[in-house]
Design a protein around this motif. Structure first.
Motif, PDB file in Angstrom:
ATOM      1  N   GLU A  40     -13.323  -2.525  14.952  1.00  0.00           N
ATOM      2  CA  GLU A  40     -14.762  -2.635  14.695  1.00  0.00           C
ATOM      3  C   GLU A  40     -15.176  -1.766  13.518  1.00  0.00           C
ATOM      4  N   TRP A  41     -14.569  -0.575  13.404  1.00  0.00           N
ATOM      5  CA  TRP A  41     -14.863   0.308  12.262  1.00  0.00           C
ATOM      6  C   TRP A  41     -14.443  -0.352  10.951  1.00  0.00           C
ATOM      7  N   LEU A  42     -13.261  -0.964  10.932  1.00  0.00           N
ATOM      8  CA  LEU A  42     -12.803  -1.634   9.718  1.00  0.00           C
ATOM      9  C   LEU A  42     -13.692  -2.820   9.370  1.00  0.00           C
ATOM     10  N   ALA A  43     -14.123  -3.574  10.371  1.00  0.00           N
ATOM     11  CA  ALA A  43     -15.013  -4.701  10.107  1.00  0.00           C
ATOM     12  C   ALA A  43     -16.304  -4.223   9.455  1.00  0.00           C
ATOM     13  N   ALA A  44     -16.854  -3.111   9.974  1.00  0.00           N
ATOM     14  CA  ALA A  44     -18.081  -2.571   9.391  1.00  0.00           C
ATOM     15  C   ALA A  44     -17.840  -2.075   7.967  1.00  0.00           C
ATOM     16  N   ALA A  45     -16.676  -1.441   7.736  1.00  0.00           N
ATOM     17  CA  ALA A  45     -16.359  -0.958   6.392  1.00  0.00           C
ATOM     18  C   ALA A  45     -16.190  -2.113   5.417  1.00  0.00           C
ATOM     19  N   GLN A  46     -15.584  -3.213   5.875  1.00  0.00           N
ATOM     20  CA  GLN A  46     -15.370  -4.386   5.025  1.00  0.00           C
ATOM     21  C   GLN A  46     -16.592  -5.293   4.972  1.00  0.00           C
ATOM     22  N   ALA A  47     -17.532  -5.074   5.894  1.00  0.00           N
ATOM     23  CA  ALA A  47     -18.746  -5.892   5.995  1.00  0.00           C
ATOM     24  C   ALA A  47     -18.409  -7.360   6.242  1.00  0.00           C
ATOM     25  N   GLN A  48     -17.444  -7.592   7.146  1.00  0.00           N
ATOM     26  CA  GLN A  48     -17.126  -8.971   7.483  1.00  0.00           C
ATOM     27  C   GLN A  48     -16.454  -9.066   8.860  1.00  0.00           C
ATOM     28  N   VAL A  49     -16.690 -10.185   9.525  1.00  0.00           N
ATOM     29  CA  VAL A  49     -16.067 -10.506  10.803  1.00  0.00           C
ATOM     30  C   VAL A  49     -15.548 -11.937  10.721  1.00  0.00           C
ATOM     31  N   PRO A  50     -14.296 -12.200  11.107  1.00  0.00           N
ATOM     32  CA  PRO A  50     -13.310 -11.208  11.538  1.00  0.00           C
ATOM     33  C   PRO A  50     -12.832 -10.336  10.388  1.00  0.00           C
ATOM     34  N   VAL A  51     -12.299  -9.172  10.749  1.00  0.00           N
ATOM     35  CA  VAL A  51     -11.844  -8.209   9.762  1.00  0.00           C
ATOM     36  C   VAL A  51     -10.638  -8.758   9.002  1.00  0.00           C
ATOM     37  N   LYS A  52     -10.457  -8.311   7.773  1.00  0.00           N
ATOM     38  CA  LYS A  52      -9.254  -8.646   7.010  1.00  0.00           C
ATOM     39  C   LYS A  52      -8.141  -7.666   7.376  1.00  0.00           C
ATOM     40  N   PRO A  53      -6.911  -8.130   7.527  1.00  0.00           N
ATOM     41  CA  PRO A  53      -5.799  -7.189   7.722  1.00  0.00           C
ATOM     42  C   PRO A  53      -5.680  -6.235   6.534  1.00  0.00           C
ATOM     43  N   VAL A  54      -5.139  -5.051   6.796  1.00  0.00           N
ATOM     44  CA  VAL A  54      -4.926  -4.058   5.741  1.00  0.00           C
ATOM     45  C   VAL A  54      -3.673  -4.454   4.966  1.00  0.00           C
ATOM     46  N   ARG A  55      -3.856  -4.937   3.754  1.00  0.00           N
ATOM     47  CA  ARG A  55      -2.747  -5.451   2.956  1.00  0.00           C
ATOM     48  C   ARG A  55      -2.372  -4.548   1.778  1.00  0.00           C
ATOM     49  N   SER A  56      -3.320  -3.716   1.305  1.00  0.00           N
ATOM     50  CA  SER A  56      -3.054  -2.931   0.089  1.00  0.00           C
ATOM     51  C   SER A  56      -3.408  -1.461   0.279  1.00  0.00           C
ATOM     52  N   PRO A  57      -2.758  -0.794   1.245  1.00  0.00           N
ATOM     53  CA  PRO A  57      -3.012   0.646   1.379  1.00  0.00           C
ATOM     54  C   PRO A  57      -2.332   1.421   0.261  1.00  0.00           C
ATOM     55  N   ARG A  58      -2.746   2.638   0.075  1.00  0.00           N
ATOM     56  CA  ARG A  58      -2.174   3.485  -0.973  1.00  0.00           C
ATOM     57  C   ARG A  58      -2.195   4.923  -0.492  1.00  0.00           C
ATOM     58  N   MET A  59      -1.122   5.643  -0.722  1.00  0.00           N
ATOM     59  CA  MET A  59      -1.072   7.066  -0.413  1.00  0.00           C
ATOM     60  C   MET A  59      -1.377   7.853  -1.676  1.00  0.00           C
ATOM     61  N   VAL A  60      -2.340   8.757  -1.593  1.00  0.00           N
ATOM     62  CA  VAL A  60      -2.741   9.571  -2.742  1.00  0.00           C
ATOM     63  C   VAL A  60      -2.612  11.042  -2.354  1.00  0.00           C
ATOM     64  N   LEU A  61      -1.833  11.789  -3.132  1.00  0.00           N
ATOM     65  CA  LEU A  61      -1.586  13.203  -2.879  1.00  0.00           C
ATOM     66  C   LEU A  61      -2.048  14.021  -4.079  1.00  0.00           C
ATOM     67  N   PHE A  62      -2.951  14.971  -3.850  1.00  0.00           N
ATOM     68  CA  PHE A  62      -3.408  15.875  -4.906  1.00  0.00           C
ATOM     69  C   PHE A  62      -2.578  17.158  -4.833  1.00  0.00           C
ATOM     70  N   ALA A  63      -2.096  17.602  -5.988  1.00  0.00           N
ATOM     71  CA  ALA A  63      -1.144  18.709  -6.037  1.00  0.00           C
ATOM     72  C   ALA A  63      -1.710  19.899  -6.800  1.00  0.00           C
ATOM     73  N   GLY A  64      -1.353  21.100  -6.329  1.00  0.00           N
ATOM     74  CA  GLY A  64      -1.795  22.290  -7.046  1.00  0.00           C
ATOM     75  C   GLY A  64      -1.231  23.565  -6.456  1.00  0.00           C
ATOM     76  N   ASP A  65      -1.130  24.575  -7.281  1.00  0.00           N
ATOM     77  CA  ASP A  65      -0.791  25.926  -6.838  1.00  0.00           C
ATOM     78  C   ASP A  65      -2.059  26.760  -6.745  1.00  0.00           C
ATOM     79  N   HIS A  66      -2.010  27.775  -5.881  1.00  0.00           N
ATOM     80  CA  HIS A  66      -3.155  28.677  -5.685  1.00  0.00           C
ATOM     81  C   HIS A  66      -2.701  30.105  -5.935  1.00  0.00           C
TER      82      HIS A  66
END
Length: 379
Positions: A48-74
């Motif tokens: 239901e959360w994904l349907a609301a995020a996509q603004a459509q019913v039925p929801v679309k399957p998740v086909r194009s996920p992406r992993m994003v990693l931000f890197a840095g030293d402190h």
């Protein structure tokens, strides 16, 4: 942003919640599948959360996920607050790019493209690929216990870089972000941010980090967060000033990234304490933004638990994976994809039409007589 200036107040106007009416439609559709209410547990909620995020019913399957990693030293890592030596984030980046880190292995197994964004890794830029370093702000961030981690200009540059990466992902068709960090000293900065925004003491938010630090290192980390809090608390009314004081370039970029993902209606799975801290800062900027994020897992870090509780985000899993690098968020991805597939594919049960529920004798199929001709009459 108006006139090219960075005005964080704009985010409150730009970010809308996922469509509540669509979420109700998705819930009603789920009820029509015939499965008992609650039979799929949190999978129903996720669908239901994904349907609301996509603004459509039925929801679309998740086909194009992406992993994003931000890197840095402190710079604070130089105090010995981490299980890893100061200035070694480049080893995490290289292991990830070479496919040897836990996150890289799982991303490959799950078929998820992986992107690393160097914001403040402490190595010559030429040692890493140009597409990784093109948003770099500086080498390492300042020592948060004694000095600002960034200048005002560097803070805006890092924040805008995070926004730009979010736009690039949305424009490229990414439909779900798995978010993480590759940092040394990042959990100390995260603990400082969370303690400042939750109004608590350093000892309450100081955890063992991804490397399982011993008691002596824990005490040094606690002292660093305590000293950082003295500098952070006066700045907590101005989120850019707060980020400049203690966040570093990677956490600042993460914050801008999260807010712009919400603007672009791109759902995000958060990983551990670092992404939770940035999400908490982003919530202070735009209170509707957390509706676009999922907490992938509980790491066991006390600061993460405080931040997620403040944002009313319930972790999808309780694996206590403290390796960082987006590993815990990535482990939640199959659950989210399963929820999307079920919400998209479960058929609706058609109720029998009461008008068709007639007496069988009236149709000549029962034991009574009928004037309706039959095949036997033809013989």
């Amino acid at each position: 942003m108006r006139d090219g200036s960075l005005n964080l107040d704009d985010f409150d106007d730009l970010i809308e919640r996922p469509h509540s009416g669509i979420r109700r439609d998705a819930e009603e559709r789920r009820l029509r599948t015939g499965l008992p209410p609650g039979a799929l547990g949190r999978l129903d909620e996720l669908g239901e959360w994904l349907a609301a995020a996509q603004a459509q019913v039925p929801v679309k399957p998740v086909r194009s996920p992406r992993m994003v990693l931000f890197a840095g030293d402190h710079g604070v890592a130089g105090l010995g607050v981490s299980a890893r030596p100061a200035g070694t984030a480049h080893t995490l980046v290289r292991a990830t790019l070479d496919g040897h880190s836990p996150a890289a292995i799982l991303a490959r197994e799950f078929g998820v493209p992986l992107r690393v964004v160097d914001m403040s890794v402490d190595c010559p830029a030429g040692e890493l690929p140009a597409e990784v370093t093109r948003h770099r702000v500086r080498r390492s961030s300042g020592r948060l216990d004694t000095e600002d981690s960034l200048t005002a200009d560097e803070t805006e540059q890092a924040f805008r870089a995070g926004m730009a990466v979010a736009d690039e992902e949305a424009d490229g068709g990414t439909d779900l972000i798995v978010l993480g960090d590759l940092s040394v000293g990042g959990t100390t900065a995260a603990g400082t941010l969370i303690a400042a925004l939750c109004g608590t003491d350093a000892s309450v938010v100081t955890g063992r980090g991804g490397g399982g630090i011993d008691d002596l290192v824990w005490m040094r980390k606690c002292a660093a967060i305590r000293d950082g809090l003295r500098r952070a608390r006066p700045a907590q009314g101005d989120q850019l000033r707060l980020l400049a004081a203690v966040a570093g370039a990677d956490l600042t970029a993460l914050t801008g990234f999260l807010l712009q993902c919400a603007v672009r209606r791109t759902p995000v799975i958060l990983d551990g304490v670092v992404s939770a801290a940035c999400a908490l800062v982003a919530q202070r900027v735009a209170f509707r933004a957390p509706d676009w994020w999922l907490a992938g897992q509980s790491t066991g870090e006390p600061a993460q638990a405080k931040a997620l509780d403040r944002m009313a985000l319930e972790p999808l899993a309780d694996h206590h994976v403290s390796a960082g690098e987006g590993t815990g968020a990535l482990l939640a991805l199959p659950l989210v994809r399963a929820a999307a597939e079920l919400a998209a594919e479960l058929p609706e049960v058609t109720e029998p039409d009461p008008a068709d529920d007639t007496d069988p004798d009236a149709t000549g199929t029962g034991t009574g007589t009928s004037d309706t001709p039959s095949a036997l009459d033809a013989t």
